[in-house]
Design a protein around this motif. Structure first.
Motif, PDB file in Angstrom:
ATOM      1  N   ASP A  36       0.877  -1.186  -0.025  1.00  0.00           N
ATOM      2  CA  ASP A  36       0.096  -0.082  -0.326  1.00  0.00           C
ATOM      3  C   ASP A  36       1.098   1.202   0.082  1.00  0.00           C
ATOM      4  N   ALA A  37       1.911   1.220   0.889  1.00  0.00           N
ATOM      5  CA  ALA A  37       2.665   2.500   0.887  1.00  0.00           C
ATOM      6  C   ALA A  37       3.587   2.723  -0.534  1.00  0.00           C
ATOM      7  N   SER A  38       3.701   1.714  -1.329  1.00  0.00           N
ATOM      8  CA  SER A  38       4.256   1.845  -2.630  1.00  0.00           C
ATOM      9  C   SER A  38       3.540   2.535  -3.516  1.00  0.00           C
ATOM     10  N   GLU A  78       6.690   1.368   6.573  1.00  0.00           N
ATOM     11  CA  GLU A  78       5.730   1.413   5.309  1.00  0.00           C
ATOM     12  C   GLU A  78       4.408   1.368   5.891  1.00  0.00           C
ATOM     13  N   ARG A  81       3.561   5.131   6.532  1.00  0.00           N
ATOM     14  CA  ARG A  81       3.239   5.759   5.187  1.00  0.00           C
ATOM     15  C   ARG A  81       1.863   5.460   5.045  1.00  0.00           C
ATOM     16  N   SER A  82       1.390   4.057   5.121  1.00  0.00           N
ATOM     17  CA  SER A  82       0.280   3.692   4.912  1.00  0.00           C
ATOM     18  C   SER A  82      -0.945   4.410   5.559  1.00  0.00           C
ATOM     19  N   ARG A  85      -1.584   8.049   4.178  1.00  0.00           N
ATOM     20  CA  ARG A  85      -2.286   7.978   2.992  1.00  0.00           C
ATOM     21  C   ARG A  85      -3.575   7.895   3.484  1.00  0.00           C
ATOM     22  N   GLY A  95      -5.336   0.069   1.406  1.00  0.00           N
ATOM     23  CA  GLY A  95      -5.100   0.991   2.591  1.00  0.00           C
ATOM     24  C   GLY A  95      -6.487   0.833   3.811  1.00  0.00           C
TER      25      GLY A  95
END
Length: 492
Positions: A36-38, A78, A81-82, A85, A95
């Motif tokens: 998801d973070a990507s 990670e 970041r998720s 978002r 996410g």
């Protein structure tokens, strides 16, 4: 990362044993958070589709995520970041799914509302989970959203909800889900026909149970379904219809099925249809349940069942004769039959009848068929003292295993000797078994305060002691230090 690589790695992690410590982070959740973070939504959709095919794992992951130490969990980049978002309103479907498993009920409630606002089939399993949430606000929002989605488009959302829904219906608050699934399944738009082909056996059973099916479809399911429960249910329903409508030819077709649970339902239907004579022909069926039904009918028809079994040389007839009992002299002749199946069944029947001729069965411990060797090992009653060691020296594994089992029947000293013998052998599977038995026997010789039972000493004779000490010296490198020490202390 390629989408197929994402799916492959996710399935690999899902297949691993679940041994995550209380203060560790589940690697599957870390992988999902990293995807998801990507920002790769296609990879996230592939991951969600994989989870949807594994409802048991999805339920487990949800429970693990809510037990996680969130101060450790959110510290991972990670994961951070998720969550960021999601907080910024740009979360991907993956996410949002992760947010529905958050330990904070307010975040779960917000995630549920996001799922309802963006209704995707791959997110419905998470909505089902939250409909049983212990927080009332989360539960109410998820339940209302789930009911609305299932009502509006059952063809799209019912298949997505069933996998998880059928497994949470027994939860404290799972009755709501069950009622919604049942209410949706009776809708004419529900895709029950396609659900019968689902890879999930729970889904197939549910679809068949709630649907109204034509006779030909019931017969098709009974003959082709991949799991026994569904075949049995379909065969029972089909046989009941056939009895009511007099469709004897369909019952005969079902009676020819290779599956015993289908045959027994069909034969029950034939009995109810007054076709007893046709059922008698199944006296030597390979299924014990079918044979029992046929014998009950044969007794009404005046058939001499033992004589019938003596007149036939089939696996079912031999097993059936063992079930009814009698003089098994004719079985002794079958010990030399060219068919290994017949020889094995004859040995088993003689054992069940307690009529084993040891002089005829003992040579069968070296039979070319491993199945016959296994049956003879269980059946033989008297074991000469040197026989186990001769068998343990044989080149065939089945014969060596027979020798090992017979040695254990002689007594604990012979059992220890056999264990130490195979530990240094070339057969690794038998060596592992020997090591385990040696460890067990050595621990049984050790007196410890918390063991209530009395330690029984190993009575080793004067002639046996040197042999055991020599074997122990050879096997020492294959045994752990404590086992070797305990055995040396006892053997002196």
């Amino acid at each position: 990362m390629r989408h197929d690589a994402v799916v492959e790695e996710l399935e690999r992690l899902l297949d691993q044993p679940h041994r995550v410590g209380w203060d560790e982070v589940e690697p599957v959740l870390l992988l999902l958070a990293g995807i998801d973070a990507s920002g790769d939504e296609a990879a996230g959709s592939a991951a969600l589709a994989t989870l949807a095919r594994r409802p048991r794992e999805l339920i487990r992951l949800d429970a693990v995520a809510r037990r996680a130490l969130w101060w450790k969990w959110t510290r991972r980049p990670e994961v951070s970041r998720s969550l960021s978002r999601f907080g910024e309103g740009i979360a991907s479907p993956l996410g949002i799914a992760l947010a529905t498993t958050h330990g904070d009920g307010r975040i779960r409630e917000r995630a549920v509302r996001e799922v309802i606002a963006r209704p995707l089939p791959e997110l419905v399993p998470f909505l089902v989970l939250r409909s049983g949430d212990w927080v009332r606000e989360v539960r109410a929002a998820a339940g209302a959203g789930l009911a609305e989605l299932l009502h509006d488009d059952p063809a799209r959302y019912l298949p997505a909800a069933l996998g998880v829904g059928l497994r949470v219906e027994r939860w404290l608050r799972g009755s709501f889900v069950r009622k919604q699934l049942l209410a949706t399944a009776v809708d004419a738009r529900a895709p029950l026909e396609s659900l019968l082909e689902s890879p999930d056996r729970e889904v197939r059973a549910f679809a068949f149970g709630v649907g109204t099916w034509r006779l030909d479809r019931k017969v098709s399911v009974a003959l082709t379904a991949p799991d026994v429960r569904l075949r049995s249910a379909a065969a029972e329903a089909a046989a009941r219809d056939c009895v009511w409508t007099g469709r004897v030819e369909v019952l005969r077709r079902l009676a020819a099925s290779p599956h015993a649970e289908v045959r027994v339902q069909a034969l029950t239907g034939l009995v109810r249809a007054g076709r007893d004579a046709e059922v008698v022909a199944y006296l030597d069926d390979t299924s014990s349940l079918v044979r029992a039904l046929a014998r009950a009918v044969a007794s009404r028809e005046g058939v001499d069942v033992p004589a019938y079994y003596r007149s036939r040389v089939t696996a079912g007839a031999i097993d059936g004769f063992a079930e009814v009992g009698g003089d098994g002299r004719h079985l002794v002749e079958l010990l030399a039959h060219p068919s290994a199946t017949i020889r094995a069944r004859a040995v088993r029947a003689l054992r069940l009848l307690e009529q084993v001729p040891d002089d005829r069965v003992r040579p069968m411990l070296r039979d070319p068929s491993s199945a016959v060797v296994r049956e003879a090992t269980v059946a033989v009653r008297s074991v000469p003292e040197e026989l186990p060691w001769e068998l343990l020296a044989d080149e065939r594994r089945a014969v060596r295993l027979a020798g090992y089992r017979l040695a254990r029947r002689i007594g604990p000293v012979a059992e220890l000797r056999a264990a130490l013998t195979v530990v240094v052998g070339e057969d690794e599977r038998l060596a592992r078994r020997g090591r385990a038995d040696a460890v067990r026997m050595s621990r049984a010789l050790e007196s410890v305060p918390w063991r209530r039972r009395t330690v029984a000493p190993l009575e080793v004779g004067v002639e046996e002691s040197p042999v055991l000490r020599a074997l122990l010296a050879r096997a020492a490198v294959e045994l752990d230090e404590q086992t070797g020490y305990l055995l040396r202390e006892h053997l002196g």
